[in-house]
Design a protein around this motif. Sequence first.
Motif, PDB file in Angstrom:
ATOM      1  N   HIS A 103       0.924  -1.376   0.043  1.00  0.00           N
ATOM      2  CA  HIS A 103      -0.096  -0.057  -0.127  1.00  0.00           C
ATOM      3  C   HIS A 103       0.766   1.329   0.118  1.00  0.00           C
ATOM      4  CE1 HIS A 103      -3.127   3.101   0.962  1.00  0.00           C
ATOM      5  NE2 HIS A 103      -2.476   3.040   2.525  1.00  0.00           N
ATOM      6  N   ALA A 104       2.091   1.218   0.887  1.00  0.00           N
ATOM      7  CA  ALA A 104       2.999   2.428   1.036  1.00  0.00           C
ATOM      8  C   ALA A 104       3.425   2.587  -0.533  1.00  0.00           C
ATOM      9  CB  ALA A 104       4.087   1.889   2.030  1.00  0.00           C
ATOM     10  N   LEU A 105       4.124   1.397  -1.115  1.00  0.00           N
ATOM     11  CA  LEU A 105       4.590   1.585  -2.436  1.00  0.00           C
ATOM     12  C   LEU A 105       3.597   2.389  -3.598  1.00  0.00           C
ATOM     13  CD1 LEU A 105       6.642  -1.496  -2.997  1.00  0.00           C
ATOM     14  CD2 LEU A 105       7.500   0.714  -2.620  1.00  0.00           C
ATOM     15  N   TYR A 106       2.433   1.651  -3.452  1.00  0.00           N
ATOM     16  CA  TYR A 106       1.205   2.199  -4.420  1.00  0.00           C
ATOM     17  C   TYR A 106       0.810   3.569  -4.282  1.00  0.00           C
ATOM     18  CZ  TYR A 106      -0.555  -2.126  -6.718  1.00  0.00           C
ATOM     19  OH  TYR A 106      -0.645  -3.185  -7.559  1.00  0.00           O
ATOM     20  N   SER A 107       1.063   3.992  -3.012  1.00  0.00           N
ATOM     21  CA  SER A 107       0.585   5.331  -2.374  1.00  0.00           C
ATOM     22  C   SER A 107       1.632   6.307  -3.103  1.00  0.00           C
ATOM     23  CB  SER A 107       0.375   5.418  -1.130  1.00  0.00           C
ATOM     24  OG  SER A 107      -0.607   4.486  -0.722  1.00  0.00           O
ATOM     25  N   LEU A 136      -9.473   6.266  10.016  1.00  0.00           N
ATOM     26  CA  LEU A 136     -10.646   7.150  10.367  1.00  0.00           C
ATOM     27  C   LEU A 136     -10.285   8.495   9.515  1.00  0.00           C
ATOM     28  CD1 LEU A 136     -10.854   6.388  14.070  1.00  0.00           C
ATOM     29  CD2 LEU A 136     -12.690   6.084  12.353  1.00  0.00           C
ATOM     30  N   LEU A 137      -9.150   8.988   9.642  1.00  0.00           N
ATOM     31  CA  LEU A 137      -8.767  10.252   9.010  1.00  0.00           C
ATOM     32  C   LEU A 137      -8.931  10.291   7.439  1.00  0.00           C
ATOM     33  CD1 LEU A 137      -5.767  11.260  10.962  1.00  0.00           C
ATOM     34  CD2 LEU A 137      -7.937  12.447  11.174  1.00  0.00           C
ATOM     35  N   PHE A 138      -8.919   9.164   6.884  1.00  0.00           N
ATOM     36  CA  PHE A 138      -9.029   8.885   5.246  1.00  0.00           C
ATOM     37  C   PHE A 138     -10.611   9.138   5.272  1.00  0.00           C
ATOM     38  CE2 PHE A 138     -10.698   6.344   1.955  1.00  0.00           C
ATOM     39  CZ  PHE A 138      -9.938   6.574   0.799  1.00  0.00           C
ATOM     40  N   GLY A 139     -11.288   8.594   5.975  1.00  0.00           N
ATOM     41  CA  GLY A 139     -12.794   8.818   5.678  1.00  0.00           C
ATOM     42  C   GLY A 139     -13.337  10.126   6.295  1.00  0.00           C
ATOM     43  N   TRP A 140     -12.803  10.680   7.297  1.00  0.00           N
ATOM     44  CA  TRP A 140     -13.301  11.840   8.035  1.00  0.00           C
ATOM     45  C   TRP A 140     -14.596  12.013   8.258  1.00  0.00           C
ATOM     46  CZ3 TRP A 140      -9.894  14.931  10.178  1.00  0.00           C
ATOM     47  CH2 TRP A 140     -10.159  16.351  10.547  1.00  0.00           C
ATOM     48  N   ASP A 141     -15.421  12.692   7.875  1.00  0.00           N
ATOM     49  CA  ASP A 141     -16.832  12.797   8.610  1.00  0.00           C
ATOM     50  C   ASP A 141     -17.796  12.218   7.451  1.00  0.00           C
ATOM     51  OD1 ASP A 141     -16.763  14.496   6.481  1.00  0.00           O
ATOM     52  OD2 ASP A 141     -17.649  16.248   7.453  1.00  0.00           O
ATOM     53  N   SER A 150      -5.261  16.160   6.072  1.00  0.00           N
ATOM     54  CA  SER A 150      -4.314  15.441   5.093  1.00  0.00           C
ATOM     55  C   SER A 150      -2.813  15.074   5.594  1.00  0.00           C
ATOM     56  CB  SER A 150      -3.968  16.452   3.682  1.00  0.00           C
ATOM     57  OG  SER A 150      -2.841  16.302   3.257  1.00  0.00           O
ATOM     58  N   ASP A 151      -2.545  16.070   6.375  1.00  0.00           N
ATOM     59  CA  ASP A 151      -1.206  15.836   7.115  1.00  0.00           C
ATOM     60  C   ASP A 151      -1.312  14.947   8.336  1.00  0.00           C
ATOM     61  OD1 ASP A 151      -0.193  17.681   5.642  1.00  0.00           O
ATOM     62  OD2 ASP A 151       0.325  19.215   6.888  1.00  0.00           O
ATOM     63  N   LEU A 152      -2.270  14.932   9.038  1.00  0.00           N
ATOM     64  CA  LEU A 152      -2.781  13.987  10.163  1.00  0.00           C
ATOM     65  C   LEU A 152      -2.691  12.352   9.445  1.00  0.00           C
ATOM     66  CD1 LEU A 152      -4.986  15.669  12.657  1.00  0.00           C
ATOM     67  CD2 LEU A 152      -2.531  14.813  13.137  1.00  0.00           C
ATOM     68  N   TYR A 153      -3.421  12.535   8.420  1.00  0.00           N
ATOM     69  CA  TYR A 153      -3.604  11.099   7.752  1.00  0.00           C
ATOM     70  C   TYR A 153      -2.593  10.637   7.144  1.00  0.00           C
ATOM     71  CZ  TYR A 153      -4.709   8.431   3.581  1.00  0.00           C
ATOM     72  OH  TYR A 153      -4.819   7.406   2.518  1.00  0.00           O
ATOM     73  N   LEU A 154      -1.433  11.492   6.665  1.00  0.00           N
ATOM     74  CA  LEU A 154      -0.198  10.766   6.049  1.00  0.00           C
ATOM     75  C   LEU A 154       0.754  10.476   7.293  1.00  0.00           C
ATOM     76  CD1 LEU A 154       0.670  13.395   3.188  1.00  0.00           C
ATOM     77  CD2 LEU A 154       0.041  10.881   3.020  1.00  0.00           C
ATOM     78  N   SER A 155       0.597  11.223   8.441  1.00  0.00           N
ATOM     79  CA  SER A 155       1.739  11.269   9.304  1.00  0.00           C
ATOM     80  C   SER A 155       1.256  10.066  10.050  1.00  0.00           C
ATOM     81  CB  SER A 155       1.553  12.389  10.253  1.00  0.00           C
ATOM     82  OG  SER A 155       2.703  12.303  11.093  1.00  0.00           O
ATOM     83  N   SER A 156      -0.070   9.728  10.572  1.00  0.00           N
ATOM     84  CA  SER A 156      -0.225   8.464  11.231  1.00  0.00           C
ATOM     85  C   SER A 156      -0.121   7.207  10.367  1.00  0.00           C
ATOM     86  CB  SER A 156      -1.896   8.685  11.669  1.00  0.00           C
ATOM     87  OG  SER A 156      -2.456   8.842  10.517  1.00  0.00           O
ATOM     88  N   GLY A 157      -0.378   7.343   9.191  1.00  0.00           N
ATOM     89  CA  GLY A 157       0.081   6.326   8.199  1.00  0.00           C
ATOM     90  C   GLY A 157       1.429   5.937   8.166  1.00  0.00           C
ATOM     91  N   ILE A 158       2.316   6.670   7.932  1.00  0.00           N
ATOM     92  CA  ILE A 158       3.764   6.739   7.973  1.00  0.00           C
ATOM     93  C   ILE A 158       4.210   6.092   9.238  1.00  0.00           C
ATOM     94  CG2 ILE A 158       5.872   7.961   7.682  1.00  0.00           C
ATOM     95  CD1 ILE A 158       4.771   9.664   5.922  1.00  0.00           C
ATOM     96  N   LEU A 159       3.684   6.647  10.561  1.00  0.00           N
ATOM     97  CA  LEU A 159       4.249   6.325  11.846  1.00  0.00           C
ATOM     98  C   LEU A 159       3.632   4.596  12.121  1.00  0.00           C
ATOM     99  CD1 LEU A 159       3.451   9.214  14.218  1.00  0.00           C
ATOM    100  CD2 LEU A 159       5.550   8.411  13.497  1.00  0.00           C
TER     101      LEU A 159
END
Length: 490
Positions: free
Chosen positions: A321-325, A414-419, A360-369
Amino acid sequence: MRPVAIMHADLRTPLLTSPASSCSQFQHQDEGGTVISIIGTGDFSRSLAIRLVASGFRVVVGSRNPGRVVRDLFPDAVQVRSQREAADAAEKVVFLAVYPEFYGSLEHLKEQLAGKVLVDVSNAARLKTGEASNAEKLAERFPESRVVKGFNVVSAWTLQTGAPDGSRQVLVCSSCSDSKALVVQLARRLGFSPVDMGGLGASRDIENAPLLLFPFWERPVLTTFLLLLFFYGYAFIRDVLLPYIDRGENNFHQLPFVTVNQVLPAVALVTLALVYLPGLLAAGFQLFRGTKYSRFPGWLDGWMRRRKQLGLLSFLCAGLHALYSMSPRRGAERGVLGAAVQQVKAGGDGSQWEQTMWRSDLYLSSGILGFGVLTLLAVTSLPSVGNALNWREFTFVQSGLGYAAVALSTVHTLLFGWDSAFLPATYLYHLPPLYLLALVLPCILLVGRLVLLLPCLESRLAKIRRGWESRVHRDPREAAGSDPQPSWDA
Ligand code: NAP
């Protein structure tokens, strides 16, 4: 009682004092330069001879036709003789490096092999269940010798290149404990790690061992494959097939990339939850039963033993998934997002822009962490790394950081889906989006873990794991509610 067996790497020192047994003649009193014989002059024999000579033994190799053996293939120190001469020359140990089909042709050596240790290095030709092993058949053929099963899990290549380049484990079994101890010592001296597997009956498993194909991976791979199939099928029906049937919308181009990159994180998250769910269920069982001394159901036992494999498969999906992204295509998408943000910014709606950036930043950051922690878990699951950690460190990494990885990956999703989960438009054809389905199990897991942190449950579980048992287990009569036995002391 006298001490039984004290193993030592050096065969030169007499080390073993054992109770008298029918095979006690094999007690260790080897002197340097012990003669060891090998019957057969093929690949295994050659590699074993090289290794034995390098470890200080004298080696005699027995062939049906010594004149035909290419002399250069063996070190100079190795003597190539007839089978009878080789069997005769051995002081105690004779390796049989011929295929088991030909054991019958060695019966003329019975006299020379009597009283010696025969090491059966053969593998099974196919996986066998319930049948006698090659070693057991050999023991029947040569009742005057002591058969030890061993070295079959080591390849000729490993023998030649040395243990550090291959697996160091040598599984050994025999019904004669002194003969087995002798072979165990020999294996150690050759640089291997012998594992005592017990009596000769264990040779059935030892012979099957090299034929097993990833025995612990079957179910985790099947589970991951079924999850991939399910999520891909679901995404295909919901996002591609139904819009096409309903409004003629052609989304088929999403299938090779967009859909795959939706499915991979979903599978990674669910598989990761499956790593920790059995631990939670086990805790539930222990709390419910009030003891740790009753066995878990078989399915839970099997599930717990496959957590490492599930974790590594989750890591694989997350890595993909990381490579695709990170692919150029997603870079272009991010460029479009950036342009949209610029537009919003130019339009003057600062709060909307800020929210988009935060999300967007929280989404990316949580994914990377999350992926970083998952990588750490995968690395520590390697035996060489895991062995360097003590129990507390290993538990911290595998359990503490494991839950951190689940939590970070859940936040990422969750951040990907947001509200959008609260918007009716999200539920196309009354079907929830893929990411919501993927969140069910991790959320159950995290809530369950939080429940277990409640002081009343946590302390009870800690007590149970230190051996405490509820009254029901301490005194079954109390559980049945029966009256205590009458006492005349009262
Ligand atoms: P190989 O290269 O075919 O050698 C077998 C040897 O057995 C031949 O060189 C031959 O020596 C002798 N032989 C052949 N036919 C015979 C017969 N009819 N009667 C008596 N002896 C006969 O086989 P290998 O690879 O060395 O394997 C030998 C054993 O080691 C097998 O049981 C195998 O399962 C086990 N093993 C091998 C490996 C490996 O990596 N190769 C690993 C683990 C276990 P002469 O012609 O000089 O008599």
